[in-house]
Scaffold this active site. Structure first.
Site, PDB file in Angstrom:
ATOM      1  N   GLU A  57       0.845  -1.195   0.000  1.00 52.47           N
ATOM      2  CA  GLU A  57       0.000   0.000   0.000  1.00 52.47           C
ATOM      3  C   GLU A  57       0.875   1.237   0.000  1.00 52.47           C
ATOM      4  O   GLU A  57       1.767   1.374   0.847  1.00 52.47           O
ATOM      5  CB  GLU A  57      -0.932   0.010   1.226  1.00 52.47           C
ATOM      6  CG  GLU A  57      -1.804   1.271   1.223  1.00 52.47           C
ATOM      7  CD  GLU A  57      -2.882   1.286   2.284  1.00 52.47           C
ATOM      8  OE1 GLU A  57      -3.035   0.289   3.020  1.00 52.47           O
ATOM      9  OE2 GLU A  57      -3.580   2.323   2.369  1.00 52.47           O
ATOM     10  N   ASP A 132      -2.305  11.886  -3.035  1.00 52.29           N
ATOM     11  CA  ASP A 132      -2.345  13.354  -3.129  1.00 52.29           C
ATOM     12  C   ASP A 132      -2.725  13.743  -4.565  1.00 52.29           C
ATOM     13  O   ASP A 132      -2.048  13.341  -5.514  1.00 52.29           O
ATOM     14  CB  ASP A 132      -0.972  13.938  -2.770  1.00 52.29           C
ATOM     15  CG  ASP A 132      -0.619  13.652  -1.313  1.00 52.29           C
ATOM     16  OD1 ASP A 132      -1.334  14.138  -0.421  1.00 52.29           O
ATOM     17  OD2 ASP A 132       0.356  12.907  -1.076  1.00 52.29           O
ATOM     18  N   PHE A 205      -9.202  10.382   4.374  1.00 47.21           N
ATOM     19  CA  PHE A 205      -9.274  11.340   3.265  1.00 47.21           C
ATOM     20  C   PHE A 205     -10.543  11.154   2.447  1.00 47.21           C
ATOM     21  O   PHE A 205     -11.068  12.110   1.880  1.00 47.21           O
ATOM     22  CB  PHE A 205      -8.016  11.267   2.396  1.00 47.21           C
ATOM     23  CG  PHE A 205      -6.910  12.108   2.951  1.00 47.21           C
ATOM     24  CD1 PHE A 205      -6.120  11.643   3.989  1.00 47.21           C
ATOM     25  CD2 PHE A 205      -6.682  13.389   2.475  1.00 47.21           C
ATOM     26  CE1 PHE A 205      -5.121  12.426   4.540  1.00 47.21           C
ATOM     27  CE2 PHE A 205      -5.683  14.186   3.017  1.00 47.21           C
ATOM     28  CZ  PHE A 205      -4.897  13.704   4.056  1.00 47.21           C
TER      29      PHE A 205
HETATM   30  C1  LIG Z   1      -4.046  12.287   0.707  1.00 49.16           C
HETATM   31  S1  LIG Z   1      -3.199  11.201   1.788  1.00 49.16           S
HETATM   32  C2  LIG Z   1      -4.241   9.741   1.818  1.00 49.16           C
HETATM   33  C3  LIG Z   1      -3.977   8.876   3.019  1.00 49.16           C
HETATM   34  C4  LIG Z   1      -4.859   7.625   3.157  1.00 49.16           C
HETATM   35  N1  LIG Z   1      -4.611   6.672   2.092  1.00 49.16           N
HETATM   36  C5  LIG Z   1      -6.326   7.976   3.231  1.00 49.16           C
HETATM   37  O1  LIG Z   1      -7.062   7.685   2.265  1.00 49.16           O
HETATM   38  O2  LIG Z   1      -6.752   8.551   4.255  1.00 49.16           O
HETATM   39  C6  LIG Z   1      -1.835  10.629   0.800  1.00 49.16           C
HETATM   40  C7  LIG Z   1      -0.732   9.984   1.616  1.00 49.16           C
HETATM   41  O3  LIG Z   1       0.245   9.460   0.739  1.00 49.16           O
HETATM   42  C8  LIG Z   1       1.538   9.677   1.295  1.00 49.16           C
HETATM   43  N2  LIG Z   1       2.489   9.670   0.180  1.00 49.16           N
HETATM   44  C9  LIG Z   1       2.445  10.443  -0.930  1.00 49.16           C
HETATM   45  N3  LIG Z   1       3.466  10.144  -1.745  1.00 49.16           N
HETATM   46  C10 LIG Z   1       4.166   9.148  -1.133  1.00 49.16           C
HETATM   47  C11 LIG Z   1       5.343   8.435  -1.487  1.00 49.16           C
HETATM   48  N4  LIG Z   1       5.994   8.681  -2.628  1.00 49.16           N
HETATM   49  N5  LIG Z   1       5.795   7.510  -0.623  1.00 49.16           N
HETATM   50  C12 LIG Z   1       5.135   7.248   0.538  1.00 49.16           C
HETATM   51  N6  LIG Z   1       4.011   7.901   0.919  1.00 49.16           N
HETATM   52  C13 LIG Z   1       3.544   8.838   0.091  1.00 49.16           C
HETATM   53  C14 LIG Z   1       1.412  11.021   2.017  1.00 49.16           C
HETATM   54  O4  LIG Z   1       2.366  11.149   3.053  1.00 49.16           O
HETATM   55  C15 LIG Z   1      -0.023  10.947   2.554  1.00 49.16           C
HETATM   56  O5  LIG Z   1      -0.059  10.436   3.875  1.00 49.16           O
END
Ligand SMILES: C[S@@+](CC[C@H](N)C(=O)[O-])C[C@H]1O[C@@H](n2cnc3c(N)ncnc32)[C@H](O)[C@@H]1O
Length: 226
Positions: A57, A132, A205
């Site tokens: 994930e 994101d 989110f």
């Molecule tokens: C908008 S949040 C969504 C979190 C969760 N999946 C949810 O639906 O509540 C996106 C997450 O992806 C992580 N993220 C983005 N790019 C990443 C990367 N290249 N490696 C690890 N984590 C990443 C960010 O730190 C963030 O916590």
């Protein structure tokens, strides 16, 4: 296989403070559940202590959905990759609360983790929930679900393995549908967007997006059998 992957990060590290419970979980449980980043392929059966299929994930956020899915599927392993330490503390807390043993965490950029640590054809699935969205045009280059990154995702899956992505940004949904459809080793399991997968719990989110009346789009692609 070599990919010219972008070195532009798909995230900006959020400052977010850790709660006392998250910090305690991080301090006491990291050793058992966090796998350190290493710039070389790792042995997944060794990491999990069994040969069960592994779902990776990307960006689990607070990890509550991750923990629920892992608890519901004890015969599968879950490797969560996240850079946001308070979220890692929260998932560790959930792991302890639910007594799940089939989760490991890598605290690092998922792009580099995949490039360096994960062997081809070694995963059974990817879960990417509400990545994101980078809505501004000048930030689109930060979007994770973009070729050639999607080619690398396909390469890491075993034949028949799947990529399940969900977004509440219509434009990112359209973008990801185009990028995944253009990835030669992948086949869409649905005609266009996927049906809602009932086994997936709502994420933090997702709830925020629904409160803003965003429409949720699901995508489900399978690594070709050939
Ligand atoms: C908008 S949040 C969504 C979190 C969760 N999946 C949810 O639906 O509540 C996106 C997450 O992806 C992580 N993220 C983005 N790019 C990443 C990367 N290249 N490696 C690890 N984590 C990443 C960010 O730190 C963030 O916590």
């Amino acid at each position: 296989m070599g990919y010219e992957l972008s070195h532009i990060k798909s995230y900006v590290l959020r400052a977010g403070r850790m709660s006392a419970a998250q910090r305690r979980s991080y301090e006491t449980l990291a050793e058992g559940f966090i796998v350190p980043f290493v710039p070389e392929p790792v042995d997944l059966p060794h990491i999990f202590g069994n040969e069960n299929p592994v779902t990776l994930e990307i960006g689990f956020g607070m990890g509550i959905a991750t923990a629920m899915i892992a608890e519901d599927n004890p015969q599968k392993n879950y490797l969560g990759v996240e850079v946001h330490r308070p979220g890692i503390g929260r998932l560790l807390w959930e792991i302890e609360k639910r007594s799940v043993s089939n989760i490991r965490i890598i605290e690092y950029d998922a792009v580099e983790v995949l490039e360096k640590m994960i062997r081809p054809s070694s995963l059974s699935a990817f879960h990417i929930f509400f990545p994101d969205p980078w809505p501004k045009k000048r930030h689109h280059k930060r979007r994770l679900i973009t070729r050639p990154f999607t080619d690398m995702l396909a390469e890491k899956l075993c034949p028949g393995g799947y990529i399940y992505m969900v977004t509440d940004w219509a434009d990112y949904g359209d973008w990801a549908l185009a990028e995944l459809s253009a990835t030669p080793a992948l086949k869409n399991r649905y005609a266009g967007f996927a049906e809602h997968q009932n086994w997936r719990p709502e994420t933090k989110f997702e709830r925020k997006g629904l409160e803003k009346q965003h429409e949720v789009r699901e995508l489900y692609f399978i690594r070709d059998l050939v």
